[in-house]
Scaffold this motif. Sequence first.
Motif, mmCIF file in Angstrom:
data_model
loop_
_atom_site.group_PDB
_atom_site.id
_atom_site.type_symbol
_atom_site.label_atom_id
_atom_site.label_comp_id
_atom_site.label_asym_id
_atom_site.label_seq_id
_atom_site.Cartn_x
_atom_site.Cartn_y
_atom_site.Cartn_z
ATOM 1 N N UNK A 266 62.190 63.086 -37.262
ATOM 2 C CA UNK A 266 62.678 61.693 -37.372
ATOM 3 C C UNK A 266 61.774 60.738 -36.593
ATOM 4 N N UNK A 267 61.088 61.267 -35.605
ATOM 5 C CA UNK A 267 60.077 60.529 -34.831
ATOM 6 C C UNK A 267 60.604 59.275 -34.144
ATOM 7 N N UNK A 268 61.847 59.288 -33.739
ATOM 8 C CA UNK A 268 62.384 58.096 -33.066
ATOM 9 C C UNK A 268 61.649 57.807 -31.759
ATOM 10 N N UNK A 269 61.369 58.845 -31.007
ATOM 11 C CA UNK A 269 60.637 58.640 -29.745
ATOM 12 C C UNK A 269 59.214 58.167 -30.018
ATOM 13 N N UNK A 270 58.573 58.791 -30.998
ATOM 14 C CA UNK A 270 57.180 58.409 -31.312
ATOM 15 C C UNK A 270 57.112 56.930 -31.669
ATOM 16 N N UNK A 271 58.073 56.490 -32.495
ATOM 17 C CA UNK A 271 58.057 55.090 -32.941
ATOM 18 C C UNK A 271 58.259 54.150 -31.757
ATOM 19 N N UNK A 272 59.162 54.508 -30.862
ATOM 20 C CA UNK A 272 59.419 53.649 -29.698
ATOM 21 C C UNK A 272 58.213 53.632 -28.768
ATOM 22 N N UNK A 273 57.729 54.806 -28.414
ATOM 23 C CA UNK A 273 56.636 54.878 -27.429
ATOM 24 C C UNK A 273 55.354 54.231 -27.960
ATOM 25 N N UNK B 109 56.400 55.464 -11.654
ATOM 26 C CA UNK B 109 56.308 56.063 -10.315
ATOM 27 C C UNK B 109 54.924 56.655 -10.050
ATOM 28 N N UNK B 110 54.011 56.437 -10.974
ATOM 29 C CA UNK B 110 52.640 56.915 -10.773
ATOM 30 C C UNK B 110 52.390 58.316 -11.294
ATOM 31 N N UNK B 111 53.358 58.879 -12.008
ATOM 32 C CA UNK B 111 53.152 60.224 -12.558
ATOM 33 C C UNK B 111 52.328 60.141 -13.839
ATOM 34 N N UNK B 112 51.521 61.164 -14.048
ATOM 35 C CA UNK B 112 50.778 61.264 -15.322
ATOM 36 C C UNK B 112 51.715 61.976 -16.314
ATOM 37 N N UNK B 113 52.019 61.276 -17.394
ATOM 38 C CA UNK B 113 53.093 61.740 -18.290
ATOM 39 C C UNK B 113 52.557 62.060 -19.693
ATOM 40 N N UNK B 114 52.931 63.235 -20.161
ATOM 41 C CA UNK B 114 52.670 63.622 -21.546
ATOM 42 C C UNK B 114 54.013 63.705 -22.250
ATOM 43 N N UNK B 115 54.121 63.110 -23.435
ATOM 44 C CA UNK B 115 55.367 63.157 -24.199
ATOM 45 C C UNK B 115 55.067 63.830 -25.532
ATOM 46 N N UNK B 116 55.784 64.903 -25.826
ATOM 47 C CA UNK B 116 55.595 65.592 -27.113
ATOM 48 C C UNK B 116 56.869 65.415 -27.936
ATOM 49 N N UNK B 117 56.720 64.851 -29.115
ATOM 50 C CA UNK B 117 57.871 64.622 -29.997
ATOM 51 C C UNK B 117 57.909 65.713 -31.060
ATOM 52 N N UNK B 118 58.912 66.577 -30.974
ATOM 53 C CA UNK B 118 59.029 67.667 -31.959
ATOM 54 C C UNK B 118 60.011 67.331 -33.078
#
Length: 265
Positions: A41-48, A29-38
């Motif tokens: 297990x890092x499942x989000x980090x691995x996917x992103x 949608x054009x948003x500037x996105x920051x994702x912080x994985x706390x």
Amino acid sequence: MKTLVLANQKGGVGKSAIGCQFAYYLAQQGKRVLFIDLDHQMNSSKALAKNGKVTSAELTSIALLGGQLDALPAASFVLVPGDDVLSSLERQPGEHNNYVNALKAFLEKVDGQFDVCIIDTNPNPDIRYAAALITGQFLLSPIELNQEAIDGIGGLLNHKRYGYRKIKAAINTQLELIGILPNLVEPTPFQKGNFKQLVEPFSQLMILIDPEKKRFAYIPTRTAIAEAQAEGAYLADMKKTSARDAWREIKPSFEVIAKRMALEV
Ligand SMILES: Nc1ncnc2c1ncn2[C@@H]1O[C@H](COP(=O)(O)OP(=O)(O)OP(=O)(O)O)[C@@H](O)[C@H]1O
Ligand SMILES: [Mg+2]
């Protein structure tokens, strides 16, 4: 910058999958996105990290909590990945206030660089979970429709140290619970019964999509969602019919969550 925390003290309810897919949606949608994985297990980090539109920072979330304020890459969709020793922070109680202050300082520093920051948490109420709730603005809690999860809503709200109500009353008055988001919903009579059972006592916590028809946001069980996560793909970018169908089903829920965060989509 708006901050959304995904949290639930129960594991495997879809925090990471929903967090990642919602992040892709906002970026689209054009948003500037920051994702912080706390989560260690890092499942989000691995996917992103597998997604070509996401730039991984060199800074990890454990360094961030340790007070490093390194500049992030000049990109519009940035991941601050987790680290597998994140769970060790719990054993440093003397540092806990510093972790919270470091996260707060970091979010203030990058405030102008992003429109939204999504924070994925680990499934237990520890200092990382607390730091996210103490610094965040919005809270979204995916849950599964079974008795254990329904009972777990009490912990989310009323945990004696890190319950939503305690944190909102005592530390972070701006924290707003967008709601609970049933995930892995199957159209079986059993789940329909659970849905009803859930809605009745907790209807004020559910996210309304259509107030007139009393339709609530939820995410169905769809193999395409697990596949998207495994591939690091945005569901809406996948060509398969099953992915398109799944995306059509979940889009209204994402739209209403973005609206609740006052993000124009
Ligand atoms: N709606 C869905 N349909 C099908 N699979 C799903 C759905 N939601 C999540 N999954 C899959 O279920 C698994 C657990 O989801 P996920 O990792 O997002 O949960 P989590 O709450 O982040 O877990 P943890 O607490 O361990 O971090 C993953 O393999 C994910 O891809
Ligand atoms: Mg997760």
